[in-house]
Design an enzyme around this catalytic site. Sequence first.
Site, mmCIF file in Angstrom:
data_model
loop_
_atom_site.group_PDB
_atom_site.id
_atom_site.type_symbol
_atom_site.label_atom_id
_atom_site.label_comp_id
_atom_site.label_asym_id
_atom_site.label_seq_id
_atom_site.Cartn_x
_atom_site.Cartn_y
_atom_site.Cartn_z
ATOM 1 N N LYS A 183 32.840 45.591 65.629
ATOM 2 C CA LYS A 183 33.504 46.643 66.403
ATOM 3 C C LYS A 183 34.778 46.096 67.050
ATOM 4 O O LYS A 183 35.760 46.775 67.175
ATOM 5 C CB LYS A 183 32.573 47.204 67.483
ATOM 6 N N HIS A 185 57.213 55.391 41.755
ATOM 7 C CA HIS A 185 57.661 53.984 41.682
ATOM 8 C C HIS A 185 56.522 53.063 41.301
ATOM 9 O O HIS A 185 56.599 51.860 41.538
ATOM 10 C CB HIS A 185 58.269 53.573 43.033
ATOM 11 N N GLU A 214 45.181 56.016 57.383
ATOM 12 C CA GLU A 214 43.995 56.057 58.236
ATOM 13 C C GLU A 214 42.819 56.672 57.480
ATOM 14 O O GLU A 214 41.701 56.174 57.537
ATOM 15 C CB GLU A 214 44.281 56.829 59.517
ATOM 16 N N LYS A 232 39.249 54.696 56.788
ATOM 17 C CA LYS A 232 37.948 55.269 57.169
ATOM 18 C C LYS A 232 37.001 55.274 55.970
ATOM 19 O O LYS A 232 35.853 54.869 56.061
ATOM 20 C CB LYS A 232 38.127 56.713 57.678
ATOM 21 N N CYS A 264 29.387 57.007 82.307
ATOM 22 C CA CYS A 264 28.470 56.137 83.056
ATOM 23 C C CYS A 264 27.041 56.651 82.900
ATOM 24 O O CYS A 264 26.804 57.762 82.481
ATOM 25 C CB CYS A 264 28.865 56.155 84.521
ATOM 26 N N ASN A 284 28.984 59.748 88.015
ATOM 27 C CA ASN A 284 29.473 59.796 86.628
ATOM 28 C C ASN A 284 30.551 60.866 86.559
ATOM 29 O O ASN A 284 30.307 62.029 86.829
ATOM 30 C CB ASN A 284 28.328 60.151 85.665
ATOM 31 N N GLY A 285 31.785 60.442 86.225
ATOM 32 C CA GLY A 285 32.878 61.404 86.116
ATOM 33 C C GLY A 285 34.130 60.843 86.763
ATOM 34 O O GLY A 285 34.262 59.631 86.946
ATOM 35 N N ARG A 321 25.294 53.257 75.461
ATOM 36 C CA ARG A 321 26.514 54.044 75.751
ATOM 37 C C ARG A 321 27.710 53.153 76.078
ATOM 38 O O ARG A 321 28.824 53.623 76.189
ATOM 39 C CB ARG A 321 26.250 54.955 76.953
ATOM 40 N N GLU A 362 35.910 51.665 54.855
ATOM 41 C CA GLU A 362 35.069 50.846 55.743
ATOM 42 C C GLU A 362 33.657 51.389 55.907
ATOM 43 O O GLU A 362 32.754 50.644 56.243
ATOM 44 C CB GLU A 362 35.733 50.634 57.105
ATOM 45 N N TRP A 372 31.017 52.658 83.174
ATOM 46 C CA TRP A 372 32.083 52.524 82.187
ATOM 47 C C TRP A 372 33.353 52.763 82.982
ATOM 48 O O TRP A 372 33.668 53.900 83.357
ATOM 49 C CB TRP A 372 31.897 53.558 81.076
HETATM 50 C C1 AGP Z 1 38.779 51.014 62.622
HETATM 51 O O1 AGP Z 1 37.873 52.001 62.176
HETATM 52 C C2 AGP Z 1 38.241 49.623 62.471
HETATM 53 N N1 AGP Z 1 37.003 49.458 63.132
HETATM 54 C C3 AGP Z 1 39.265 48.569 62.818
HETATM 55 O O2 AGP Z 1 40.339 48.705 61.922
HETATM 56 C C4 AGP Z 1 39.846 48.635 64.257
HETATM 57 O O3 AGP Z 1 40.668 49.749 64.388
HETATM 58 C C5 AGP Z 1 40.693 47.371 64.485
HETATM 59 O O4 AGP Z 1 39.846 46.238 64.389
HETATM 60 C C6 AGP Z 1 41.398 47.362 65.845
HETATM 61 O O5 AGP Z 1 40.440 47.364 66.878
HETATM 62 P P1 AGP Z 1 40.953 47.652 68.374
HETATM 63 O O6 AGP Z 1 41.491 49.043 68.389
HETATM 64 O O7 AGP Z 1 39.741 47.483 69.224
HETATM 65 O O8 AGP Z 1 42.017 46.653 68.690
#
Ligand code: AGP
Length: 609
Positions: free
Chosen positions: A604, A505, A482, A486, A2, A100-101, A27, A489, A74
Amino acid sequence: MCGIVGCTGRDKASDMIIDGLKKLEYRGYDSAGIALLERGKVLVKKKEGRISNLEKEISGERFTATTGIGHTRWATHGSPTDVNAHPHTSQDGRIAIVHNGIIENYQDLRKKLEKKYGIEFRTDTDSEVIAQLLGVLYEGELESAVRKAVKMMEGAYTFGAIAQDEPDKLVAYRKDTPLIAGMGERNCFIASDMTALLKYLDEIYLIDNGEMVVETPDSLRIYSPDGKEINKKPLKITWNQEDAERGGYPHFMLKEIHEQPKAIKETLARRIGRNGKIKLDGIHLTLKDLQKFNKICIVACGTAYHAGLVGKYIIEQMARIPVETDVASEFRYRDPFVDEKTLFIAISQSGETLDTLMSLREAKNKGARILSIVNVVGSSVARESDDVFYTWAGPEIAVASTKAFTTQLVCLYLLALYMADLKGTVTKEYYNSMVSDLKGLPDKAKRVLRKEGQIESMAKLLYNRDNIFFIGRGIDSSLSYEGSLKLKEVSYINSFATAAGELKHGPIALMEPETTVIALATQDRLYDKMFANMEEINARHAHIVAIVKSGDKKAKTVARDVFTIPKCRDELTPMLSIIPLQLFAYFMARERGENIDKPRNLAKSVTVE
Ligand code: AGP
């Protein structure tokens, strides 16, 4: 996290507080509010949603107050609503606070205040306990009431407070979450971080744990935990606004990678009792429930899906319940076998990903029990679940998810152990040693982060590579996916991940001299097989970067670069091996000059099909 802003002095407090709160918007928050000592009374205005909602709420007001506090929330306890927004006030309305906390013993304190003083709580938050405590302890001096109250509270709490009977005073106390204070030419201030006050101050005081600040228009006093006034050296502010928002890091992604030890610790906190037993607030799974389930479906997207892949390994290994994993965009259209004997687990940082939300609804309509692992309190996925397991990663600003991933894993480990303990599928020794190892993760993660320079150097050599492969076996294969995501993207480098056993394979056809392969070989029981795979690709003169446990002597015979993580049991390695993969993606993108926090074409939270 927060945001807190407070001031007392000669100028109109509301303008400076709102201005300061706006500087903290980066934030992430879900509600905002302000309390003023206006014409001899505590006046509170607070609204769910953006600060603009609060501004609309107060637009017609002619405030004159020169003392006040403000807050961006938050949510951790209690969904984002007007009522749950800060500031909170004492029963008689004469004291207001912003916090905050997390007050860990807030339920006990709430019961005591209800029973002993007849307090009627108005909100679902832990923070209101502070306002009510100060209300019953106040005897005319706010700082004395604060000293008494903090002796009764447990947890992480930094708060600011004002009192109707002391119109020019502002008091703040710090424990664990950050607090700064400062005196300008005409006003004194407090804030949760300097970003809010860059406009008004050129030097600040960093308040330490247990310290209290007492401000009036002409004085700023800091008191030590034992009540003695202390003279602190002020810190000259050299950051500009942008630097301050990122806490001095060049990008939010790097900041959030480095926040992981703290995020892991906070997600673990309060879920492991003093007796070492796991207690899952908000999760009401009984043994009877578990005996009814014949399978678990873990459904998510992107990084959250990769967390689910790890979850499959650990839940099946510990709780011995069959686990299916699926990306939400596939699950919702395959008429899945789901019924009342299914536990459906949705994982989502934002809690708003449409594919995940629609999959949850599909499973719910088919009778499944819905448990979600979510970072945003009160988000759609959380609201539509039977049980919610919150990650306490704090706001994740960078599009590339990092600390959300590791805290999702923490929740999955806790859930797997909790279910295994209920079912008796693990021994007490295993359970206790796992709990102890989980507690040790934040420190081990810090040790990995301290080796960031090694990854940075690798990226400087490899950033021009066009194709980069990630391979692993067992739980390491989940991390490969994963790590590859990373890298893709944020650096836009084409990347491919596969279970190492699959190389023969097909994918090994792609191996040629200098092909870059990130090989995860952290699983003791699969090491020999994985080593053989690395030998195969080394024979084709690929450039292998091996991620192994410390003490590994063999990897360097086949890999050109070796990065070691601290020794830990196989099932916990994802918590540590993900960090070099995140750092690799970050530094590769930085070397390529990409827009790391806001990669092209990505959002996001994907709230569309
Ligand atoms: C992950 O780095 C990406 N931004 C994306 O794959 C993300 O994980 C995916 O869109 C799921 O988002 P969420 O966890 O908010 O559901």
